[in-house]
Design a protein around this motif. Structure first.
Motif, PDB file in Angstrom:
ATOM      1  N   ASP A 227      44.092  41.809  33.751  1.00  0.00           N
ATOM      2  CA  ASP A 227      44.420  40.396  33.577  1.00  0.00           C
ATOM      3  C   ASP A 227      43.395  39.728  32.670  1.00  0.00           C
ATOM      4  O   ASP A 227      43.714  38.790  31.947  1.00  0.00           O
ATOM      5  CB  ASP A 227      44.443  39.682  34.940  1.00  0.00           C
ATOM      6  N   ASP A 228      42.168  40.189  32.751  1.00  0.00           N
ATOM      7  CA  ASP A 228      41.077  39.618  31.951  1.00  0.00           C
ATOM      8  C   ASP A 228      41.037  40.317  30.592  1.00  0.00           C
ATOM      9  O   ASP A 228      40.645  41.482  30.487  1.00  0.00           O
ATOM     10  CB  ASP A 228      39.755  39.804  32.684  1.00  0.00           C
ATOM     11  N   SER A 229      41.440  39.600  29.547  1.00  0.00           N
ATOM     12  CA  SER A 229      41.506  40.206  28.213  1.00  0.00           C
ATOM     13  C   SER A 229      40.123  40.564  27.675  1.00  0.00           C
ATOM     14  O   SER A 229      39.986  41.487  26.870  1.00  0.00           O
ATOM     15  CB  SER A 229      42.215  39.257  27.236  1.00  0.00           C
ATOM     16  N   VAL A 230      39.093  39.853  28.114  1.00  0.00           N
ATOM     17  CA  VAL A 230      37.732  40.157  27.659  1.00  0.00           C
ATOM     18  C   VAL A 230      37.298  41.522  28.195  1.00  0.00           C
ATOM     19  O   VAL A 230      36.675  42.322  27.488  1.00  0.00           O
ATOM     20  CB  VAL A 230      36.747  39.058  28.106  1.00  0.00           C
ATOM     21  N   LEU A 231      37.643  41.817  29.439  1.00  0.00           N
ATOM     22  CA  LEU A 231      37.313  43.116  30.016  1.00  0.00           C
ATOM     23  C   LEU A 231      37.999  44.245  29.241  1.00  0.00           C
ATOM     24  O   LEU A 231      37.408  45.302  28.999  1.00  0.00           O
ATOM     25  CB  LEU A 231      37.745  43.147  31.492  1.00  0.00           C
ATOM     26  N   THR A 232      39.243  44.002  28.836  1.00  0.00           N
ATOM     27  CA  THR A 232      39.970  44.984  28.020  1.00  0.00           C
ATOM     28  C   THR A 232      39.197  45.290  26.744  1.00  0.00           C
ATOM     29  O   THR A 232      39.061  46.458  26.343  1.00  0.00           O
ATOM     30  CB  THR A 232      41.365  44.439  27.652  1.00  0.00           C
TER      31      THR A 232
END
Length: 302
Positions: A227-232
């Motif tokens: 859900d967290d695009s930064v983590l991706t």
């Protein structure tokens, strides 16, 4: 006809909302006899009965539905007035409350929202980030002035609001430079069987990307959903696999995460909307953000 007594209208509204004089009387903290008398005065002034009796319940008739609709508009406008006045303090600073859906890239939100300070440096920006359903609920009760979303107002929504398209763009695919250079040669077929990170299940991006893969008859190996695009992006930066992001923020992604572009497509399109309520008085920041948002998109795709 004499001027409308708004106290009588408020009593009528309470009865219509709660379905009986007894229940409305409890909420209004008056006796049922007093409330019944006030309703009779309103009906006498209007010249129509507003309810039909169905057993012990009072049910709005045709004239009652018309009156109820006007009452809703009147009281909603009153709430809007209070909301508008609360946004202004004695030193003339004002407040702008906006909801941002949790899938909107943070860098885009920042670049857009920072422009409100150019309107008035005394503005207080209040930003809430969560799901669209929650944000629309707060928009409906005047807790928010607008919502920034990757989807428009759902079809069939009872909320009186407008969906303004801020802009749209395609999708860019990234990876650590060693992997990106190899996969760029035959993109997008090169993504077949490659480790891939998607946005969270149920998001528009997740569905549209997988649908695109299916149309191309390629099957990347999905090794993560976030859900967290930064983590991706951190996982992609570390060389674990490929990820994608809206093309309009690709320069930021490259600079911030030291990755390289594999390829781009406009067959997957990300849309961004500013949803604003259908109010008589609109917050000036809404139109400002629409103008500035379109400029951001024009600059990004130029």
């Amino acid at each position: 006809m004499a001027k409308l007594n708004y106290h009588h209208l408020q009593y009528f509204y309470a009865i219509a909302t709660h379905g009986s004089i007894a229940k409305a009387a409890i909420v209004m903290h008056i006796t049922p006899q007093t409330l019944s008398a006030q309703l009779s005065l309103l009906e006498a002034q209007l010249g129509y009965n507003l309810f039909d009796r169905k057993g012990k319940r009072l049910v709005l008739n045709d004239m009652g539905h018309i009156t109820f609709s006007y009452a809703q508009e009147i009281f909603s406008l009153g709430d809007e007035l209070v909301h508008s006045l609360k946004n202004h303090s004695t030193d003339f600073s004002f407040r702008f409350s906006i909801g941002v859906t949790d899938v909107i890239p943070k860098v885009f939100s920042f670049n857009l929202l920072k422009t409100v300070y150019a309107m008035d440096n005394s503005i207080k920006l209040v930003c809430k980030e969560t799901s669209l359903d929650v944000l629309l609920g707060e928009l409906a009760v005047n807790k928010l002035d607008a919502v920034l979303s990757d989807t428009s107002l759902p079809t069939g929504s009872s909320l009186k609001a407008y969906s303004h398209l801020v802009g749209k763009c395609g999708m860019s695919f990234f990876a650590h430079k060693d992997l990106a250079q190899v996969l760029a040669i035959n993109f997008p077929q090169s993504l077949n069987n490659q480790p891939f990170f998607t946005a969270g299940e149920g998001s528009n991006q997740h569905l549209s990307v997988l649908s695109w893969f299916n149309e191309l008859n390629i099957s990347p190996k999905i090794i993560g959903e976030f859900d967290d695009s930064v983590l991706t992006k951190y996982f992609g930066q570390a060389g674990y696999g490929v990820f994608c992001a809206p093309t309009m923020i690709e320069n930021h992604v490259i600079a911030q995460f030291d990755v390289e572009i594999i390829g781009r497509t406009t067959e997957i399109t990300e849309h961004y909307y500013l949803i604003s309520p259908e109010r008589k008085v609109k917050h000036p920041a809404v139109q400002h953000l629409l103008t500035q948002g379109k400029k951001l998109f024009n600059k990004a795709i130029a």
